[in-house]
Design a protein around this motif. Sequence first.
Motif, short mmCIF file in Angstrom:
data_model
loop_
_atom_site.label_atom_id
_atom_site.label_comp_id
_atom_site.label_asym_id
_atom_site.label_seq_id
_atom_site.Cartn_x
_atom_site.Cartn_y
_atom_site.Cartn_z
N LEU A 205 0.84 -1.20 0.00
CA LEU A 205 0.00 0.00 0.00
C LEU A 205 0.87 1.26 0.00
O LEU A 205 0.46 2.30 -0.50
N ASN A 206 2.05 1.13 0.58
CA ASN A 206 2.97 2.28 0.60
C ASN A 206 3.45 2.63 -0.81
O ASN A 206 3.52 3.80 -1.18
N GLU A 207 3.79 1.60 -1.58
CA GLU A 207 4.17 1.83 -2.97
C GLU A 207 3.01 2.50 -3.71
O GLU A 207 3.20 3.45 -4.47
N ALA A 208 1.80 1.97 -3.47
CA ALA A 208 0.62 2.53 -4.15
C ALA A 208 0.44 4.00 -3.78
O ALA A 208 0.15 4.85 -4.64
N ASP A 209 0.64 4.30 -2.49
CA ASP A 209 0.52 5.67 -2.01
C ASP A 209 1.51 6.59 -2.74
O ASP A 209 1.14 7.67 -3.22
N LEU A 210 2.76 6.14 -2.85
CA LEU A 210 3.78 6.97 -3.48
C LEU A 210 3.51 7.14 -4.98
O LEU A 210 3.74 8.21 -5.54
N LEU A 211 3.02 6.07 -5.61
CA LEU A 211 2.72 6.18 -7.05
C LEU A 211 1.55 7.14 -7.26
O LEU A 211 1.52 7.88 -8.25
N GLN A 212 0.61 7.14 -6.33
CA GLN A 212 -0.50 8.07 -6.42
C GLN A 212 -0.01 9.51 -6.25
O GLN A 212 -0.45 10.42 -6.95
N ILE A 213 0.94 9.69 -5.33
CA ILE A 213 1.54 11.01 -5.14
C ILE A 213 2.19 11.49 -6.44
O ILE A 213 1.99 12.63 -6.88
N ILE A 214 2.97 10.60 -7.05
CA ILE A 214 3.63 10.95 -8.32
C ILE A 214 2.59 11.38 -9.34
O ILE A 214 2.72 12.41 -10.00
N ASP A 215 1.53 10.57 -9.45
CA ASP A 215 0.47 10.85 -10.42
C ASP A 215 -0.18 12.22 -10.15
O ASP A 215 -0.38 13.02 -11.06
N GLU A 216 -0.47 12.49 -8.88
CA GLU A 216 -1.13 13.75 -8.53
C GLU A 216 -0.23 14.96 -8.77
O GLU A 216 -0.67 15.99 -9.28
N VAL A 217 1.05 14.83 -8.38
CA VAL A 217 1.98 15.96 -8.56
C VAL A 217 2.08 16.33 -10.02
O VAL A 217 1.93 17.50 -10.40
N PHE A 218 2.33 15.33 -10.89
CA PHE A 218 2.54 15.67 -12.30
C PHE A 218 1.24 16.10 -12.98
O PHE A 218 1.26 16.91 -13.90
N THR A 219 0.12 15.57 -12.51
CA THR A 219 -1.16 16.04 -13.03
C THR A 219 -1.36 17.52 -12.67
O THR A 219 -1.72 18.34 -13.52
N LEU A 220 -1.08 17.86 -11.41
CA LEU A 220 -1.23 19.26 -10.97
C LEU A 220 -0.28 20.19 -11.72
O LEU A 220 -0.63 21.31 -12.05
N LEU A 221 0.93 19.70 -11.98
CA LEU A 221 1.91 20.55 -12.69
C LEU A 221 1.63 20.62 -14.19
O LEU A 221 2.17 21.47 -14.88
N GLY A 222 0.80 19.70 -14.67
CA GLY A 222 0.48 19.69 -16.11
C GLY A 222 1.50 18.95 -16.96
O GLY A 222 1.53 19.13 -18.18
N ILE A 223 2.35 18.14 -16.34
CA ILE A 223 3.36 17.38 -17.09
C ILE A 223 2.84 15.97 -17.36
O ILE A 223 2.52 15.23 -16.42
N ARG A 224 2.73 15.59 -18.63
CA ARG A 224 2.31 14.23 -18.97
C ARG A 224 3.50 13.29 -18.77
O ARG A 224 4.59 13.55 -19.29
N VAL A 225 3.30 12.22 -17.99
CA VAL A 225 4.42 11.32 -17.70
C VAL A 225 4.04 9.86 -17.91
O VAL A 225 2.87 9.51 -17.96
N LYS A 226 5.08 9.04 -18.05
CA LYS A 226 4.92 7.59 -17.98
C LYS A 226 5.67 7.12 -16.73
O LYS A 226 6.82 7.52 -16.51
N ILE A 227 4.98 6.33 -15.90
CA ILE A 227 5.62 5.79 -14.70
C ILE A 227 6.09 4.38 -15.01
O ILE A 227 5.28 3.52 -15.40
N LYS A 228 7.40 4.15 -14.89
CA LYS A 228 7.93 2.81 -15.13
C LYS A 228 8.12 2.09 -13.81
O LYS A 228 8.54 2.69 -12.82
N LEU A 229 7.83 0.80 -13.86
CA LEU A 229 7.80 0.01 -12.64
C LEU A 229 8.57 -1.28 -12.86
O LEU A 229 8.44 -1.92 -13.90
N ASN A 230 9.39 -1.65 -11.89
CA ASN A 230 10.05 -2.95 -11.94
C ASN A 230 10.17 -3.43 -10.50
O ASN A 230 9.74 -2.75 -9.56
N ASN A 231 10.74 -4.64 -10.34
CA ASN A 231 10.94 -5.17 -9.01
C ASN A 231 12.28 -5.89 -9.01
O ASN A 231 12.55 -6.73 -9.87
N ARG A 232 13.10 -5.51 -8.07
CA ARG A 232 14.42 -6.11 -7.97
C ARG A 232 14.34 -7.64 -7.91
O ARG A 232 15.21 -8.34 -8.43
N LYS A 233 13.26 -8.17 -7.32
CA LYS A 233 13.13 -9.62 -7.19
C LYS A 233 12.87 -10.28 -8.54
O LYS A 233 13.25 -11.43 -8.76
N ILE A 234 12.24 -9.56 -9.46
CA ILE A 234 12.07 -10.09 -10.81
C ILE A 234 13.43 -10.19 -11.49
O ILE A 234 13.75 -11.18 -12.16
#
Lengths: 502, 502
Positions: free
Chosen positions: A207-236
């Motif tokens: 849930l913490n990861e989800a929280d931070l990704l939501q923060i990222i989404d909200e910040v860039f939406t508010l700033l008006g910057i279109r972004v792509k969020i890339k995700l990986n996992n060290r265990k993969i």
Amino acid sequence: MAIQKPSIPKGTRDFGPVEMSRRNYIFNTIKNVFRLHGYAQIETPAMETLDTLLGKYGEEGDKLLFKILNSGNFLDEIDHSSLIPKENVTELIYKLVEEVFLAKDMKPDGFRFASEKDRKDVNSFIISGIISSFSLNHLAHEISEKGLRYDLTVPFARFVVQHQHEIEFPFKRYQIQPVWRADRPQKGRYREFYQCDADIIGSNSLLNEADLLQIIDEVFTLLGIRVKIKLNNRKILSGIADYIGQPDKITDITVAIDKLEKIGAEAVNQELQNKGVSVQAIYKLEPVFAIGGSNAEKLADLKKLLQVSHAGIRGIEETETLIAMLNTLNLKSEVEIDISLARGLNYYTGSIIEVKALDVEIGSICGGGRYDDLTGIFGLKDISGVGISFGADRIYDVMEQLRLFPSETAESARVLLVNFGEKEALFCLSLLNKLHTAGIATELYPDAAKLKKQLSYADAKKVQFVVMAGENEIREGQLTVKNMVSGEQVKVIPEDLVKLVS
Amino acid sequence: MAIQKPSIPKGTRDFGPVEMSRRNYIFNTIKNVFRLHGYAQIETPAMETLDTLLGKYGEEGDKLLFKILNSGNFLDEIDHSSLIPKENVTELIYKLVEEVFLAKDMKPDGFRFASEKDRKDVNSFIISGIISSFSLNHLAHEISEKGLRYDLTVPFARFVVQHQHEIEFPFKRYQIQPVWRADRPQKGRYREFYQCDADIIGSNSLLNEADLLQIIDEVFTLLGIRVKIKLNNRKILSGIADYIGQPDKITDITVAIDKLEKIGAEAVNQELQNKGVSVQAIYKLEPVFAIGGSNAEKLADLKKLLQVSHAGIRGIEETETLIAMLNTLNLKSEVEIDISLARGLNYYTGSIIEVKALDVEIGSICGGGRYDDLTGIFGLKDISGVGISFGADRIYDVMEQLRLFPSETAESARVLLVNFGEKEALFCLSLLNKLHTAGIATELYPDAAKLKKQLSYADAKKVQFVVMAGENEIREGQLTVKNMVSGEQVKVIPEDLVKLVS
């Protein structure tokens, strides 16, 4: 005192009023989102002990630390004899006598040199001897015990351990402060720059990861910057290395996957071979290279391949759970699983996050991940955390390039009262008071300069209303108010001024 | 890596969430007043060149600068031979041979020492010789070219000169940044602390002084701190020195006036005599010592005494004008003319300002004054400025002692969603989204910990509402909301949640 042409150290910057209000716009946007998600601000000192800093950023990082000279008359307090190992001096004397005195057949006869050249030879011999026995590294250690912080992560780890008994875990903190790196300055790379970090420490939940990704989404939406969020996992990544039977080559494999698109499979395979990856392992990598499609398809493919690896399966499950959460949260930005993403590989133990601007080529503008033992080095074991860091300078550059700053970001007074002389200025002081009380940013021009000059000042500072109260206006009880945007000019009684300019 | 007990450099501080929100409360109050008066923010780098910093703060100040080691392999790049003057080496060899070798009747016979003691003697002789010829001051110069800023005034002067062609004068700027001083740390004195400065540069008008005094009045009124603003003028001090015929003794005279109340007239006169002030001059000081009463009475008395001094008359007139302006502005704080006020005497050329808290003994919490040639050292002459600086740390201490911080300054989420498990958490994510969209700071507890633990977390973080959505609640479509302040617990449908907690 001599007059100096002023300058600032290379790689550092001054920020004037316009830059500051734009930077504040970015910082305030990020801060507000952090707060909305329940993160509390902390600050740590600019200086940390070298014990805290050294050895945390690799050998290269250690070299990039700005070290601070011990204060006081530190040079007087140094044990000078420690600078030259005593053994070297004995050595020096032997050599002096054997190689110089005897070789030149010089006798210590009241010790006059036979020639000026002999004198110079002996001098330079001794000097070079002394110099080669200098132990200046030792000196470096004695004269500096502090450095400027290099990032906000290590000071945060130090903070958590030092204040562990005052902190309520899970601890959600944000921190926005400058960091310093003695990097070679170049376009977009500075020796002093701000980092904006948010971390949650003391909880394993995704849930913490989800929280931070939501923060990222909200910040860039508010700033008006279109972004792509890339995700990986060290265990993969570990899973892939396990699957091809070369768990030790995880870094090389990740680099290879990353280069695939640029240089093609053949070149990548050659590189892997050069790095000592077996031909059989490279063969097994083929289906990994072929992974593509939607996030669901990528996860399905990985699931088939990485059955053999416990870590791999865990990484896939974590990513599935996280993606399910994100679907509930309805992010505005695209989230893409990217198995070539490996930032901070030696550091992150779970999720890895990176954000790219879609409309500007500029590298990542935000990144982060999960680390399972950040505080271990300071003596607090088994505390898992996850964090992100916004790159304010790159975000600034993106926003400037895309002209995303709102025009009101130029911080300035809304009203300028023109100064027509001593008496008129005194009259204006009460107007000033009223406007300030109403919360309207207002200046009275301090000098009775020419009207043209005062208007051009208002213009340069993007003031919206200029109020003129000259002798006539004061007598008639009517102020002239000029709207600097429309050019319109109206008369109002002083009582209506606040209403007019609000 | 070995485990380190973490610590921070002495004289520096960490600020946790509660301290940060209180500090932000102070900074934001000051910032808002600065902006209301049309001041624009700037920031300068933490590091300035030593050329910019050295010689600006007196000999004592130079010693208190934190210097930064040049980055890179600076020790390898030093011209080592410069460390030891060549002349000293020749000298050293002469002495070595004459005083040691000859005195001991040692022959360089393959150069074996007659005894171990002889060897040690020669060694220590050479070592001390080398050491005494070290030129470590030279070394200090070669290894450091930058320092941390010591205040915001010198960097501001440097900024103004460096950017003079981009700046609109009069330039009203504010700057809130940390400064560093290698002072001996003690209670209330730190090596890293914030200054909050506002200055207007490029205008002689006393309206600027009035503006800054109004800012002081508004800031302390908003913070709830009762203050007395003390006012003096450097020209009045010059006038007094002129009047008694000892213009060179201005500092001693000011110190004497300041001590009058504490040690009495007799002791003060004795001190002045010791400092070389003539008996006649001391006699003439008597009516100056007697000056008292209201501001108007003080000015009237001074006017009579200082007729002989052009500077004195100017100083009185300036103060009269300023007091008249302040009367128009109706300040809430008392303004008192205090002719013993002399802060920064070598620096200020006109008005001198100091602010004392009325209800706490703590020294000055704000100060400032007019300077006529701040930018001269950097090559820009005849630019007059006036500025003030708020001492954030002392203001913090005053507010804490008087319990003036609003209780809401503890920055925290308003709502906590309890985590009852994976499914319930997923349900809560959509509630979280709604609350965030409504601008309500909300956290979802990341782990399915015991309810008691989650409630105690909410309590510690001073969260106002705890929302519980367990299995039953979700099935029934009703949330349980607990008001943590009143203890009251109610049920609401999810659609009404935002309204309830707003």
